[in-house]
Design an enzyme around this catalytic site. Structure first.
Site, PDB file in Angstrom:
ATOM      1  CG  HIS A   1       2.236  -4.726   8.493  1.00 13.28           C
ATOM      2  ND1 HIS A   1       3.550  -5.256   7.958  1.00 13.28           N
ATOM      3  CD2 HIS A   1       1.363  -5.057   7.488  1.00 13.28           C
ATOM      4  CE1 HIS A   1       3.121  -6.048   7.020  1.00 13.28           C
ATOM      5  NE2 HIS A   1       1.891  -5.995   6.684  1.00 13.28           N
TER       6      HIS A   1
ATOM      7  CG  ASP B   1       3.093  -3.274   0.891  1.00 11.35           C
ATOM      8  OD1 ASP B   1       2.139  -4.006   1.093  1.00 11.35           O
ATOM      9  OD2 ASP B   1       4.222  -3.872   1.438  1.00 11.35           O
TER      10      ASP B   1
END
Length: 976
Positions: free
Chosen positions: A220, A294
């Protein structure tokens, strides 16, 4: 010409690209028709999944206006739900589906159920805790429950399960989201979770390909690097994905990772690498299902390929669906630019669009219905607490048990011996409350803000004052940074307490934190820090449940993956397919059982089925009492009633026959001296076992002990136990010792009918139980326990369950109004057995389903279990065969009706499809067990149908529930 070319392209696509994934002609027809209504921008937009979130219950809603615009203007393919309340999210779904030209694919990232995203919904346990469980079938049920949650609120795809192998303790992003570090278990549990969801019509998504477990950077925030060779990846990280592909997983999510062995171009993440998505996943592994990227807004990749560029690169790599693109029109523009530059073709886009549409049809998206919001939150929470309880109880892991005093740790009512030290908390939690309730424990709390000042004073207060110190480590962080947030002072406190006292540590959280306690003499891994885990841990300490869990990861040199002092399961669990059983057909069992509960046939039940010595179905239904909130559990203990006859008395007689101490042609008078002056002395053991000895079926002993108003006579019963009144018949009710002689006299003087006539009689087995006692010199319960139950490793079966188990584990039976005038829990339901002190040859046995199944499996094995021969094979064969010309009976065992397969005039017994080799018994309280040597099937059904109103409730038999379930098991056997 263009239409012809496109049609040919779709034909080739369906023949080759979907070599594994098959779609119906109706799906192709619908996909073709929808595709033809879309323009090229909309075909690209069908590949996009946008974020939907409403952050707070009453606060502002984000993304709604944007999503509305994107649906109307571009006809996007789907949405993925994040934070919000269930009703609010359902209203959004209804709104968006109503306006969408093409029905939306609704997705969620719900690895531990919808409680991961929605407030008001209880979260399920994380995968790391599930990785400690040994029961694969429990993971399937977990997946099915998550799938049912999704179905209820109109979700079609769940981005789960995680099948990354977490072999890096410092992983900041996967960690406890993984099943663990063993590739085989990760694969098996991933497949079980996936099948559970997909069996109820919700697409699973295996993630994060090609494996996100061995990283120390959060994707992230930055791009993680994995420096492994292709051979290393293939031997470890790729293994679970291969098994998921073989099992038919509907979709796979592609990770943002930098793996030079796959693609060494600078900053070329696996999600945008054609080498990875097309070369490795598609071509080498042969995967033809959907792929999702993702989240495209994750910094690990977005900072290198900003805006729509990352989306275009993802499509070029071979992905189908773009998850969380930041700007739809920019993405469309960038993809068009890539087509113009020859990096991808329109035909590539069309194939992807068609694949999305085909999957929409397959998962019911072509015919979406508005979500009913009445009772929505309650429906989403249905079954969650029970599942969490089962996961918690099956995962607790005993790592060290040096001081044997802790298992079980029994309360001492005379003095305070236990103190609880709660690390990481400043006030009482559920575990602390249980320590106080169970042990009258004192409690000290030491949160992570405390400094060294309190350490010495706390240690001195505890030192030499308490026999046992229970330490709970709570409220630490999920991820490993800064020692999971556990302060050095708290670790120092634990160390000093251990130096001075006998201690046991319960670690409530990520098991990697156990590295701080590996030298603890008594140590339990609990995995999570919530009320259900607290209760399970307290039950383990008290001895109400056993430990079954093993570590899913290595935490230190002393405790590697698989560590754990476990109560070994009597019968291993497996998937139905592994023993030739169709899992989908087993759904009929659920329907039959739930219909019985709804009709009031019984409050709750456990159904177990095994084949070839492996349990392939075990499930609990309903509650202990009608209208209660106490769920039946698979380890709940039931009054077995007449199943006692085979699982205690008959097997004991069989053992004595083996040893030559009992002969079938021997007589009662031979073995029982006190019978020799009665007309019962010449009754043979064989006729008694066959219920053909002429004994009356039943003697209501209790009726003589009541006065004219129906109350117990005080000279026979007292409310308190004493030397003269030692025989417990119920709570606060003890019978005079010598009255048992009166009962035996009643049997001896009862009318004797002709030998050779079938009369099912409890008295037959009362005599047989006394023979066992006379020959062995032990009571029946002592003999059968020493000979069978203990050496076989059983833990719940036996007489007098209240002597060993808390009453909360024991299923209640009748609210008896004609004798004992109370709700019976743990005291045998049969009044005659109760008056014999709860130990009799015809009734008195209590057990869980697993222990009963083990006995039946031992018999099915020809008398052997786990390599030990308990009864000779020829004796088993003799006793379980038909042995009477006038009845269906075997020696002690019940058998199927001999005309089961041909009669149409009555309900078959025990079921239509049971083979003539089948043997077993039923019980008055609503129990039964049967074993079939022909199919290798063991079947156990346990219920409390007499609760609360007694034997007048005949719905269990009238609905033929036990037989219908047994036939459902037979119908699920795959024909070879």
């Amino acid at each position: 010409m263009k239409q012809f070319f496109f049609g040919l392209l779709l034909l080739i696509f369906s023949m080759h690209s979907f070599s594994q994934t098959t779609f119906s002609p109706a799906a192709s027809k619908w996909a073709d028709s929808v595709f033809n209504t879309l323009n090229d921008d909309q075909r690209i937009a069908q590949l996009m999944v946008l974020r939907q979130s409403s952050f707070t219950k009453n606060g502002p809603v984000y993304y709604d206006s944007l999503i509305t615009e994107m649906i109307r203007k571009y006809n996007i393919g789907g949405i993925v739900l994040f934070q919000g309340t269930p009703v609010k999210q359902a209203n959004f779904i209804n709104k968006y589906q109503a306006m969408a030209k093409t029905p939306l694919m609704v997705c969620v990232d719900g690895e531990w159920g919808l409680g991961m995203r929605f407030d008001s919904v209880i979260a399920l346990k994380h995968q790391m805790m599930m990785g400690a469980v040994q029961k694969e079938s429990l993971i399937y049920e977990y997946g099915k429950l998550v799938g049912e949650q999704c179905k209820r609120i109109g979700i079609h795809v769940n981005y789960a399960p995680v099948v990354d192998i977490n072999n890096n303790p410092n992983n900041p992003v996967i960690n406890d989201r993984s099943f663990g570090e063993d590739k085989y278990k990760v694969a098996r549990f991933g497949v079980a979770y996936m099948k559970g969801m997909q069996d109820v019509g919700v697409m699973a998504c295996a993630k994060h390909f090609p494996g996100h477990g061995d990283v120390s950077v959060d994707s992230h925030l930055d791009l993680p690097v994995i420096n492994k060779s292709l051979e290393e990846l293939d031997s470890l990280e790729l293994y679970p994905f291969k098994k998921m592909i073989e099992a038919g997983v509907g979709s796979i999510m592609i990770a943002h990772l930098y793996i030079p062995a796959i693609d060494n171009r600078p900053n070329r993440a696996t999600s945008i690498s054609r080498n990875n998505v097309t070369g490795l996943l598609r071509d080498k592994l042969g995967y033809d299902g959907l792929t999702f990227t993702d989240a495209l807004n994750m910094k690990g990749v977005a900072k290198f390929f900003p805006g729509g560029e990352i989306a275009a690169e993802s499509i070029i790599a071979g992905n189908d669906m773009l998850c969380l693109p930041e700007d739809v029109p920019e993405v469309i523009a960038k993809i068009r630019e890539a087509i113009e530059n020859g990096k991808i073709t329109w035909e590539d886009i069309y194939v992807k669009t068609k694949k999305v549409l085909l999957n929409k049809y397959k998962y019911g998206i072509a015919d979406v219905k508005p979500i009913e919001t009445n009772n929505l939150t309650a429906d989403l929470n249905a079954g969650i607490l029970q599942m969490n309880k089962r996961i918690a109880e099956n995962s607790l892991t005993v790592l060290n048990n040096q001081d044997k005093q802790f298992f079980p740790l029994k309360p001492n009512s005379q003095e305070k011996e236990v103190v609880y030290v709660g690390i990481g908390i400043s006030e009482e939690n559920v575990f602390a409350r249980r320590m106080k309730e169970d042990y009258d424990a004192d409690a000290f709390y030491f949160d992570y803000q405390e400094d060294a000042a309190r350490i010495l004073s706390t240690v001195e207060l505890i030192k030499n004052r308490y026999k046992s110190v229970v330490i709970g480590v709570h409220n630490y962080n999920r991820y490993p940074a800064n020692q999971f947030g556990i302060s050095p002072y708290s670790l120092d406190l634990i160390k000093k307490i251990q130096e001075n006292n006998k201690t046991i540590i319960f670690d409530f959280g990520n098991p990697y934190a156990i590295k701080n306690f590996c030298d603890a003499p008594n140590l339990i891994a609990c995995y999570e820090d919530d009320s259900t885990t607290h209760k399970a841990a307290a039950d383990l300490l008290l001895g109400k449940i056993s430990a079954y869990g093993t570590l899913p990861v290595t935490v230190c040199d002393k405790y590697h993956y698989g560590s754990g002092i476990v109560h070994a399961p009597l019968l291993p669990e497996t998937s139905p397919e592994n023993v030739g059983v169709n899992a989908a057909k087993l759904q009929a069992i659920d329907s039959i059982t739930e219909a019985g509960i709804k009709a009031g046939a019984f409050p709750g039940a456990v159904v177990l089925a095994a084949r070839d010595g492996k349990i392939f179905y075990q499930k609990a239904f309903g509650t202990y009492n009608y209208g209660s909130f106490d769920p039946i559990m698979t380890n709940s203990i039931f009054d077995m009633a007449s199943v006692t006859k085979i699982c205690a008395t008959t097997i004991s007689i069989m053992k004595l026959v083996d040893e030559g101490k009992v002969k079938l042609n021997g007589t009662l008078g031979t073995y029982l001296p006190w019978v020799r002056k009665s007309d019962k002395k010449n009754l043979t053991i064989e006729n008694i076992l066959l219920h053909q000895a002429g004994l009356v079926s039943y003697i209501p002993f209790f009726k003589e002990t009541l006065d004219t108003l129906g109350n117990p006579i005080p000279s026979i019963f007292h409310t308190e136990k004493s030397n003269e009144f030692r025989i417990r018949v119920a709570k606060n009710m003890y019978m005079r010792n010598d009255y048992m002689d009166t009962m035996y006299k009643r049997i001896l003087t009862s009318k004797l009918g002709p030998t050779g006539k079938y009369i099912y009689s409890d008295n037959d087995f009362i005599f047989l139980g006394k023979i066992v006692e006379q020959i062995s010199g032990m009571t029946l319960d002592q003999y059968v326990s020493k000979t069978f139950y203990q050496p076989m490793g059983m833990h719940s079966i036996g007489f007098h369950p209240l002597d060993k188990f808390d009453s909360s584990l024991i299923v209640p039976t009748e609210t008896e109004k004609h004798f004992r005038n109370q709700h019976l829990v743990g005291d045998v339901h049969d009044p005659g057995s109760a008056m014999f002190g709860g130990i009799a040859g015809h009734a008195g046995l209590f057990s869980s389903a697993e222990d009963i199944a083990a006995i039946m499996q031992m018999l099915l094995n020809g008398g052997s279990f786990h390599g030990v021969q308990y009864i000779k094979p020829e004796t088993v064969k003799l006793f379980t065969a038909y042995s009477s010309s006038i009845s269906r009976r075997g020696l002690g065992f019940d058998k199927p009706q001999k005309d089961n397969l041909t009669t149409k005039d009555k309900d078959p017994y025990p079921s239509r499809l049971a083979s003539p080799l089948t043997f077993g018994h039923t019980g008055y309280t609503g129990t039964c067990t049967w074993a079939d040597p022909k199919t290798g099937i063991v079947y156990v059904f346990l219920s409390n149908r007499v609760n609360p109103d007694g034997g007048e409730n005949l719905k269990l038999s009238r609905m033929n529930i036990r037989g219908e379930i047994q036939d459902a098991i037979y119908r699920a056997i795959v024909k070879q």
